[in-house]
Design a protein around this motif. Sequence first.
Motif, PDB file in Angstrom:
ATOM      1  N   MET A  76       0.820  -1.206   0.000  1.00 10.12           N
ATOM      2  CA  MET A  76       0.000   0.000   0.000  1.00 10.12           C
ATOM      3  C   MET A  76       0.858   1.261   0.000  1.00 10.12           C
ATOM      4  SD  MET A  76      -3.086  -0.868   2.681  1.00 10.12           S
ATOM      5  CE  MET A  76      -3.993  -2.420   2.572  1.00 10.12           C
ATOM      6  N   GLY A  77       0.253   2.338  -0.456  1.00  9.15           N
ATOM      7  CA  GLY A  77       0.866   3.654  -0.381  1.00  9.15           C
ATOM      8  C   GLY A  77       0.027   4.544   0.509  1.00  9.15           C
ATOM      9  N   PRO A  78       0.517   5.736   0.817  1.00 10.72           N
ATOM     10  CA  PRO A  78      -0.236   6.649   1.687  1.00 10.72           C
ATOM     11  C   PRO A  78      -1.668   6.900   1.200  1.00 10.72           C
ATOM     12  CG  PRO A  78       1.983   7.473   1.325  1.00 10.72           C
ATOM     13  CD  PRO A  78       1.816   6.303   0.398  1.00 10.72           C
ATOM     14  N   GLY A  79      -1.864   6.894  -0.092  1.00  8.95           N
ATOM     15  CA  GLY A  79      -3.197   7.147  -0.631  1.00  8.95           C
ATOM     16  C   GLY A  79      -4.213   6.095  -0.233  1.00  8.95           C
ATOM     17  N   ASP A  80      -3.724   4.885   0.046  1.00  5.06           N
ATOM     18  CA  ASP A  80      -4.640   3.815   0.455  1.00  5.06           C
ATOM     19  C   ASP A  80      -5.231   4.058   1.827  1.00  5.06           C
ATOM     20  OD1 ASP A  80      -4.440   1.812  -1.772  1.00  5.06           O
ATOM     21  OD2 ASP A  80      -2.323   1.889  -1.226  1.00  5.06           O
ATOM     22  N   LEU A  81      -4.603   4.919   2.613  1.00  4.98           N
ATOM     23  CA  LEU A  81      -5.078   5.184   3.967  1.00  4.98           C
ATOM     24  C   LEU A  81      -6.140   6.279   4.007  1.00  4.98           C
ATOM     25  CD1 LEU A  81      -1.605   5.275   5.780  1.00  4.98           C
ATOM     26  CD2 LEU A  81      -3.150   3.320   5.565  1.00  4.98           C
ATOM     27  N   ASP A  82      -6.226   7.072   2.943  1.00  3.44           N
ATOM     28  CA  ASP A  82      -7.042   8.284   2.952  1.00  3.44           C
ATOM     29  C   ASP A  82      -8.492   8.041   3.347  1.00  3.44           C
ATOM     30  OD1 ASP A  82      -4.867   9.751   2.250  1.00  3.44           O
ATOM     31  OD2 ASP A  82      -5.375   9.925   0.124  1.00  3.44           O
ATOM     32  N   GLY A  83      -9.088   6.981   2.795  1.00  4.67           N
ATOM     33  CA  GLY A  83     -10.502   6.766   3.042  1.00  4.67           C
ATOM     34  C   GLY A  83     -10.801   5.861   4.212  1.00  4.67           C
ATOM     35  N   ASN A  84      -9.785   5.448   4.948  1.00  6.40           N
ATOM     36  CA  ASN A  84     -10.021   4.509   6.037  1.00  6.40           C
ATOM     37  C   ASN A  84     -10.351   5.242   7.331  1.00  6.40           C
ATOM     38  OD1 ASN A  84      -8.807   2.763   8.448  1.00  6.40           O
ATOM     39  ND2 ASN A  84      -9.523   1.389   6.838  1.00  6.40           N
ATOM     40  N   GLN A  85     -11.519   4.969   7.873  1.00  3.82           N
ATOM     41  CA  GLN A  85     -11.992   5.688   9.059  1.00  3.82           C
ATOM     42  C   GLN A  85     -11.152   5.381  10.293  1.00  3.82           C
ATOM     43  OE1 GLN A  85     -14.235   8.001   9.238  1.00  3.82           O
ATOM     44  NE2 GLN A  85     -15.090   7.869   7.186  1.00  3.82           N
ATOM     45  N   THR A  86     -10.686   4.151  10.406  1.00  3.17           N
ATOM     46  CA  THR A  86      -9.912   3.786  11.595  1.00  3.17           C
ATOM     47  C   THR A  86      -8.587   4.533  11.612  1.00  3.17           C
ATOM     48  OG1 THR A  86     -10.905   1.604  11.369  1.00  3.17           O
ATOM     49  CG2 THR A  86      -9.163   1.827  12.983  1.00  3.17           C
ATOM     50  N   PHE A  87      -7.930   4.598  10.447  1.00  3.17           N
ATOM     51  CA  PHE A  87      -6.683   5.355  10.352  1.00  3.17           C
ATOM     52  C   PHE A  87      -6.923   6.832  10.645  1.00  3.17           C
ATOM     53  CE2 PHE A  87      -3.933   8.067   7.704  1.00  3.17           C
ATOM     54  CZ  PHE A  87      -2.706   7.770   8.273  1.00  3.17           C
ATOM     55  N   LYS A  88      -7.948   7.408  10.017  1.00  2.00           N
ATOM     56  CA  LYS A  88      -8.220   8.832  10.208  1.00  2.00           C
ATOM     57  C   LYS A  88      -8.597   9.143  11.657  1.00  2.00           C
ATOM     58  CE  LYS A  88     -11.150   9.488   6.742  1.00  2.00           C
ATOM     59  NZ  LYS A  88     -11.991  10.203   5.752  1.00  2.00           N
ATOM     60  N   GLY A  89      -9.226   8.151  12.325  1.00  2.00           N
ATOM     61  CA  GLY A  89      -9.658   8.369  13.699  1.00  2.00           C
ATOM     62  C   GLY A  89      -8.509   8.633  14.652  1.00  2.00           C
ATOM     63  N   ILE A  90      -7.381   7.915  14.473  1.00  2.00           N
ATOM     64  CA  ILE A  90      -6.258   8.095  15.420  1.00  2.00           C
ATOM     65  C   ILE A  90      -4.992   8.587  14.721  1.00  2.00           C
ATOM     66  CG2 ILE A  90      -7.196   6.269  16.895  1.00  2.00           C
ATOM     67  CD1 ILE A  90      -4.666   4.593  15.986  1.00  2.00           C
ATOM     68  N   LYS A  91      -5.143   9.071  13.499  1.00  2.00           N
ATOM     69  CA  LYS A  91      -3.994   9.500  12.690  1.00  2.00           C
ATOM     70  C   LYS A  91      -3.050  10.432  13.453  1.00  2.00           C
ATOM     71  CE  LYS A  91      -3.055  12.137   8.435  1.00  2.00           C
ATOM     72  NZ  LYS A  91      -3.674  12.731   7.215  1.00  2.00           N
ATOM     73  N   GLN A  92      -3.615  11.345  14.227  1.00  2.00           N
ATOM     74  CA  GLN A  92      -2.800  12.352  14.916  1.00  2.00           C
ATOM     75  C   GLN A  92      -1.843  11.736  15.931  1.00  2.00           C
ATOM     76  OE1 GLN A  92      -6.545  13.986  16.590  1.00  2.00           O
ATOM     77  NE2 GLN A  92      -5.430  14.176  18.514  1.00  2.00           N
ATOM     78  N   GLU A  93      -2.142  10.523  16.402  1.00  2.00           N
ATOM     79  CA  GLU A  93      -1.317   9.889  17.434  1.00  2.00           C
ATOM     80  C   GLU A  93      -0.335   8.855  16.868  1.00  2.00           C
ATOM     81  OE1 GLU A  93      -0.961  10.731  20.407  1.00  2.00           O
ATOM     82  OE2 GLU A  93      -2.682  12.018  20.831  1.00  2.00           O
ATOM     83  N   ILE A  94      -0.445   8.537  15.585  1.00  2.00           N
ATOM     84  CA  ILE A  94       0.478   7.572  14.986  1.00  2.00           C
ATOM     85  C   ILE A  94       1.807   8.257  14.699  1.00  2.00           C
ATOM     86  CG2 ILE A  94       0.890   6.041  13.007  1.00  2.00           C
ATOM     87  CD1 ILE A  94      -2.122   5.704  12.742  1.00  2.00           C
ATOM     88  N   PRO A  95       2.932   7.702  15.163  1.00  2.00           N
ATOM     89  CA  PRO A  95       4.237   8.327  14.923  1.00  2.00           C
ATOM     90  C   PRO A  95       4.508   8.537  13.436  1.00  2.00           C
ATOM     91  CG  PRO A  95       4.428   6.615  16.585  1.00  2.00           C
ATOM     92  CD  PRO A  95       3.043   6.506  16.019  1.00  2.00           C
ATOM     93  N   GLY A  96       5.121   9.672  13.115  1.00  4.88           N
ATOM     94  CA  GLY A  96       5.441  10.002  11.721  1.00  4.88           C
ATOM     95  C   GLY A  96       4.979  11.405  11.378  1.00  4.88           C
ATOM     96  N   ASN A  97       5.796  12.113  10.589  1.00  7.31           N
ATOM     97  CA  ASN A  97       5.482  13.505  10.246  1.00  7.31           C
ATOM     98  C   ASN A  97       4.485  13.634   9.107  1.00  7.31           C
ATOM     99  OD1 ASN A  97       7.294  14.488  12.178  1.00  7.31           O
ATOM    100  ND2 ASN A  97       9.028  14.303  10.756  1.00  7.31           N
ATOM    101  N   ASN A  98       4.277  12.566   8.365  1.00  5.71           N
ATOM    102  CA  ASN A  98       3.326  12.590   7.249  1.00  5.71           C
ATOM    103  C   ASN A  98       2.776  11.178   7.057  1.00  5.71           C
ATOM    104  OD1 ASN A  98       5.315  11.115   5.650  1.00  5.71           O
ATOM    105  ND2 ASN A  98       6.380  13.083   5.419  1.00  5.71           N
ATOM    106  N   ASP A  99       1.831  11.041   6.127  1.00  2.48           N
ATOM    107  CA  ASP A  99       1.185   9.734   5.946  1.00  2.48           C
ATOM    108  C   ASP A  99       2.172   8.655   5.509  1.00  2.48           C
ATOM    109  OD1 ASP A  99      -1.129  10.923   6.685  1.00  2.48           O
ATOM    110  OD2 ASP A  99      -2.191  10.636   4.784  1.00  2.48           O
ATOM    111  N   LYS A 100       3.164   9.022   4.729  1.00  4.26           N
ATOM    112  CA  LYS A 100       4.155   8.036   4.297  1.00  4.26           C
ATOM    113  C   LYS A 100       4.935   7.502   5.490  1.00  4.26           C
ATOM    114  CE  LYS A 100       8.045   7.355   1.108  1.00  4.26           C
ATOM    115  NZ  LYS A 100       8.915   7.983   0.080  1.00  4.26           N
ATOM    116  N   ALA A 101       5.351   8.405   6.379  1.00  5.28           N
ATOM    117  CA  ALA A 101       6.098   7.997   7.576  1.00  5.28           C
ATOM    118  C   ALA A 101       5.203   7.203   8.519  1.00  5.28           C
ATOM    119  CB  ALA A 101       6.655   9.222   8.280  1.00  5.28           C
TER     120      ALA A 101
END
Length: 294
Positions: free
Chosen positions: A190-215
């Motif tokens: 997968m690439g960062p774009g695959d995460l865009d529409g996922n609600q679970t990822f978006k729900g806690i995205k701010q707490e996942i380590p990394g400066n951007n979606d790729k990281a």
Amino acid sequence: MSKKIYEIVDKLPTGGLTVRALKTLDTVVPGQWNNLVGFDHTIKTVTGETDEAMVQAIGERAIALFNDKKQGYQSALWLYETVDSASGLLGAAALANRIGQDTFLGFLKNLSPKPEKAQTIDLVVKLVAEVVAFCKISGIPGDSLGDFLAALGDYSSESLIRMAALVSFDGIIPLGADFSLKALNAIKGMGPGDLDGNQTFKGIKQEIPGNNDKAKLSFMTEAFESTQGWMDRFVSDNNITQSKLVDNLAGFIEGSQGKLDYLGAFLDMSVKYYEHTGTQTLARRLIERAVAEI
């Protein structure tokens, strides 16, 4: 956070779908989970303390620790609650997709994510939530994978049943016996774009380590790959199979046998095991620290 930890623990359910689903895992990890409900009861059970004045002192210290925003306890509770809430949205979308395939409302499937891809991201994000929440409760950086893996070997009670539920309800039931390899191969592709529409990822995205979606995706992949060995051993050591899990759940989820996609979606929407056991883990850690500091 305006929530009071003692009220949250007092209001944990003693029955219902979440508790019943978790109890089916007693065949997987026998005797590990006691559904601790009630703040004072939890203090007495964790510490063995019977003196009411000491119980009150421990409770007051635990509440003060939770309320201290410099600590990570509030953020950990938010993670446990949010990852379950976001997953419920995934379950609704997956069920809509399944209905779209089985009825004339075929257009519904175009409004929903592909269940297996979405379930893979959901599984990986939930594991990452466990890593980050552990780090917050432990007062260490959220990307401390080595510390998490070392602690995972000693998981017990609420923490172990939560991992058992993750492996069972979000891994084996929807993705099959080879869920870990299937999920790892999928997330690596997968690439960062695959995460865009996922609600679970978006729900806690701010707490996942990394400066951007790729990281963030890179950390998610590393966390899952690092934990894969533990998950595979856990499944093997405890003889966990898809049929065994479904048979256990069939006792109260009518018609679930032979309909794993329906069952996976139903569990996503109805079983809030992360929030329930996460609250219990948090309460236990607060109480243990409070005792040590008194």
